[in-house]
Design a protein around this motif. Structure first.
Motif, PDB file in Angstrom:
ATOM      1  N   MET A   1       0.793  -1.269  -0.047  1.00 46.10           N
ATOM      2  CA  MET A   1      -0.068   0.121  -0.250  1.00 46.10           C
ATOM      3  C   MET A   1       0.822   1.321   0.016  1.00 46.10           C
ATOM      4  O   MET A   1       1.763   1.366   1.010  1.00 46.10           O
ATOM      5  CB  MET A   1      -1.021   0.084   1.403  1.00 46.10           C
ATOM      6  N   LYS A   2       0.556   2.198  -0.969  1.00 44.96           N
ATOM      7  CA  LYS A   2       1.382   3.194  -1.015  1.00 44.96           C
ATOM      8  C   LYS A   2       1.027   4.477  -0.158  1.00 44.96           C
ATOM      9  O   LYS A   2      -0.324   4.926  -0.026  1.00 44.96           O
ATOM     10  CB  LYS A   2       1.242   3.884  -2.413  1.00 44.96           C
ATOM     11  N   VAL A   3       1.999   5.005   0.712  1.00 42.14           N
ATOM     12  CA  VAL A   3       1.645   6.076   1.497  1.00 42.14           C
ATOM     13  C   VAL A   3       2.124   7.372   0.829  1.00 42.14           C
ATOM     14  O   VAL A   3       3.236   7.615   0.695  1.00 42.14           O
ATOM     15  CB  VAL A   3       2.336   5.995   2.902  1.00 42.14           C
ATOM     16  N   LEU A   4       1.088   8.222   0.680  1.00 41.84           N
ATOM     17  CA  LEU A   4       1.310   9.580   0.009  1.00 41.84           C
ATOM     18  C   LEU A   4       1.894  10.626   0.924  1.00 41.84           C
ATOM     19  O   LEU A   4       2.697  11.463   0.719  1.00 41.84           O
ATOM     20  CB  LEU A   4       0.091  10.109  -0.653  1.00 41.84           C
TER      21      LEU A   4
ATOM     22  N   VAL B   1      -2.583   8.596   7.857  1.00 36.57           N
ATOM     23  CA  VAL B   1      -1.830   8.421   6.797  1.00 36.57           C
ATOM     24  C   VAL B   1      -2.720   8.626   5.626  1.00 36.57           C
ATOM     25  O   VAL B   1      -3.779   8.048   5.590  1.00 36.57           O
ATOM     26  CB  VAL B   1      -1.623   6.877   6.824  1.00 36.57           C
ATOM     27  N   ARG B   2      -2.139   9.476   4.433  1.00 43.93           N
ATOM     28  CA  ARG B   2      -3.046   9.644   3.461  1.00 43.93           C
ATOM     29  C   ARG B   2      -2.492   8.394   2.270  1.00 43.93           C
ATOM     30  O   ARG B   2      -1.495   8.368   2.040  1.00 43.93           O
ATOM     31  CB  ARG B   2      -3.010  11.016   2.921  1.00 43.93           C
ATOM     32  N   GLU B   3      -3.595   7.405   1.736  1.00 40.91           N
ATOM     33  CA  GLU B   3      -3.087   6.626   1.031  1.00 40.91           C
ATOM     34  C   GLU B   3      -3.738   6.647  -0.433  1.00 40.91           C
ATOM     35  O   GLU B   3      -3.434   5.817  -1.320  1.00 40.91           O
ATOM     36  CB  GLU B   3      -3.530   5.219   1.475  1.00 40.91           C
ATOM     37  N   SER B   4      -4.522   7.949  -0.635  1.00 43.96           N
ATOM     38  CA  SER B   4      -4.717   8.157  -1.998  1.00 43.96           C
ATOM     39  C   SER B   4      -5.039   9.718  -2.005  1.00 43.96           C
ATOM     40  O   SER B   4      -5.032  10.230  -0.879  1.00 43.96           O
ATOM     41  CB  SER B   4      -6.218   7.198  -2.195  1.00 43.96           C
ATOM     42  N   ARG B   5      -5.900   9.994  -3.090  1.00 46.55           N
ATOM     43  CA  ARG B   5      -6.073  11.561  -3.304  1.00 46.55           C
ATOM     44  C   ARG B   5      -7.090  12.046  -2.238  1.00 46.55           C
ATOM     45  O   ARG B   5      -6.932  12.878  -1.585  1.00 46.55           O
ATOM     46  CB  ARG B   5      -6.644  11.718  -4.601  1.00 46.55           C
ATOM     47  N   SER B   6      -7.896  11.239  -1.732  1.00 45.31           N
ATOM     48  CA  SER B   6      -8.979  11.484  -0.791  1.00 45.31           C
ATOM     49  C   SER B   6      -9.064  10.690   0.447  1.00 45.31           C
ATOM     50  O   SER B   6      -9.577  11.311   1.372  1.00 45.31           O
ATOM     51  CB  SER B   6     -10.377  11.389  -1.416  1.00 45.31           C
ATOM     52  N   THR B   7      -8.148   9.597   0.632  1.00 44.91           N
ATOM     53  CA  THR B   7      -8.740   8.690   1.720  1.00 44.91           C
ATOM     54  C   THR B   7      -7.366   8.870   2.705  1.00 44.91           C
ATOM     55  O   THR B   7      -5.928   8.801   2.465  1.00 44.91           O
ATOM     56  CB  THR B   7      -8.505   7.195   1.096  1.00 44.91           C
ATOM     57  N   TRP B   8      -7.750   9.108   4.043  1.00 39.86           N
ATOM     58  CA  TRP B   8      -6.919   9.199   5.150  1.00 39.86           C
ATOM     59  C   TRP B   8      -7.376   8.113   5.921  1.00 39.86           C
ATOM     60  O   TRP B   8      -8.556   8.040   6.282  1.00 39.86           O
ATOM     61  CB  TRP B   8      -7.067  10.474   5.684  1.00 39.86           C
ATOM     62  N   LEU B   9      -6.348   7.445   6.627  1.00 41.14           N
ATOM     63  CA  LEU B   9      -6.350   6.378   7.680  1.00 41.14           C
ATOM     64  C   LEU B   9      -6.057   7.113   8.983  1.00 41.14           C
ATOM     65  O   LEU B   9      -5.161   7.521   9.009  1.00 41.14           O
ATOM     66  CB  LEU B   9      -5.624   4.992   7.534  1.00 41.14           C
ATOM     67  N   LEU B  10      -6.875   6.977  10.027  1.00 42.26           N
ATOM     68  CA  LEU B  10      -6.530   7.555  11.263  1.00 42.26           C
ATOM     69  C   LEU B  10      -6.213   6.294  12.260  1.00 42.26           C
ATOM     70  O   LEU B  10      -6.895   5.375  12.367  1.00 42.26           O
ATOM     71  CB  LEU B  10      -7.657   8.146  11.845  1.00 42.26           C
ATOM     72  N   PRO B  11      -5.194   6.901  13.134  1.00 40.35           N
ATOM     73  CA  PRO B  11      -4.740   5.693  13.810  1.00 40.35           C
ATOM     74  C   PRO B  11      -5.618   5.784  15.309  1.00 40.35           C
ATOM     75  O   PRO B  11      -6.647   6.617  15.257  1.00 40.35           O
ATOM     76  CB  PRO B  11      -3.301   6.261  14.690  1.00 40.35           C
ATOM     77  N   ARG B  12      -5.340   5.032  16.091  1.00 39.62           N
ATOM     78  CA  ARG B  12      -6.216   4.780  17.484  1.00 39.62           C
ATOM     79  C   ARG B  12      -5.202   5.285  18.509  1.00 39.62           C
ATOM     80  O   ARG B  12      -4.318   4.592  18.960  1.00 39.62           O
ATOM     81  CB  ARG B  12      -6.705   3.297  17.678  1.00 39.62           C
TER      82      ARG B  12
END
Length: 270
Positions: free
Chosen positions: A1-4, A96-107
């Motif tokens: 998975m690419k991290v932008l 972590v932003r993994e695409s143009r619009s998608t961010w993953l949030l940690p816990r």
């Protein structure tokens, strides 16, 4: 998975945001929701997603771009973790932003939006994990005591978004599911799920948000605690109550019906 890119802090000026429940990777459903949202609330450009996202990134970027959504901030659900564990573990404590619009949030993670503080607490216990293959489940889904402590240490929050429901929920539809176990999950799962919900409740009580959302239960509904805190259980793809529109100025909430979403969809296709 690419991290932008990664971000330790996210502060947004938005006056309104959408909070969505489980989509389970269903791009057709995402399109229906965001198309309807673009007509009902064209000022909304941020979606906070309460987990079990599992979307194809190129497809979700395409859908978001088509309907004016600049970013989706994903609070990962239990079924997201097998795919996301490696990237989240490699970048602890940051979004972590993994695409143009998608961010993953940690816990846990705190978002500033419209002058409000939003606490995101990802994860939940997979009540079906004993029915799954090992690669279909990750222990990273589990909300741990140290996650609870970290979430509480940040102090009060205005809004809380989780995947897991808190224990002793005021939402009648969720209480019914927990009481009846309609899918017949094994006792071991029920015990683990109850412990997970207690941890969410500990955070909910400590940070004392006026408004909270969760997914996971596939039981749309709402309730209010005796001290006035509102809790909204979001529906999943195909259900009512999958999306809520929050006005950050007064924390009012609008929950468009499926009919409203589909009516707007139909209008755009004429």
């Amino acid at each position: 998975m690419k991290v932008l890119e990664t971000a330790a802090v996210i502060n947004l000026p938005d006056r309104r945001v959408a909070v969505c429940g489980d989509w389970h990777g269903q791009s057709g459903w995402a399109r229906l929701v965001l198309r309807g949202l673009s007509r009902i609330a064209p000022d909304v450009s941020t979606v906070i997603h309460a987990g079990d996202w599992s979307m194809n990134l190129s497809k979700s970027d395409e859908i978001c771009a088509a309907f004016g959504i600049e970013r989706v901030l994903v609070v990962p659900g239990n079924h997201d973790y097998p795919a996301l564990s490696n990237v989240l573990n490699a970048h602890p404590g940051v979004a972590v932003r993994e695409s143009r619009s998608t961010w993953l949030l940690p816990r846990p993670f705190r978002i500033g939006v419209g002058g409000r503080t939003v606490l995101a607490l990802s994860g939940a216990t997979s009540v079906d994990r004993y029915w799954r293959l090992p690669k279909e489940w990750s222990s990273d889904e589990t909300i741990r005591d140290e996650d609870v402590a970290a979430a509480i240490s940040g102090g009060p929050a205005d809004i809380m978004v989780t995947h897991e429901s808190p224990s002793d929920t005021p939402v009648r539809a969720v209480r019914h599911i927990l009481r009846t176990n309609p899918l017949g999950f094994p006792r071991e799962s029920i015990v683990e799920s109850a412990a997970s919900r207690v941890r969410v409740r500990q955070v909910w009580d400590a940070v004392n948000p006026k408004l909270a959302f969760h997914g996971h239960m596939h039981a749309p509904g709402g309730g209010t605690t005796p001290d006035g805190r509102r809790l909204i259980s979001l529906g999943c793809n195909g259900q009512e109550g999958n999306v809520a529109i929050v006005d950050l100025r007064d924390l009012s909430v609008e929950v468009p019906s499926l009919r409203e979403l589909r009516a707007h969809e139909a209008e755009t296709e004429k």
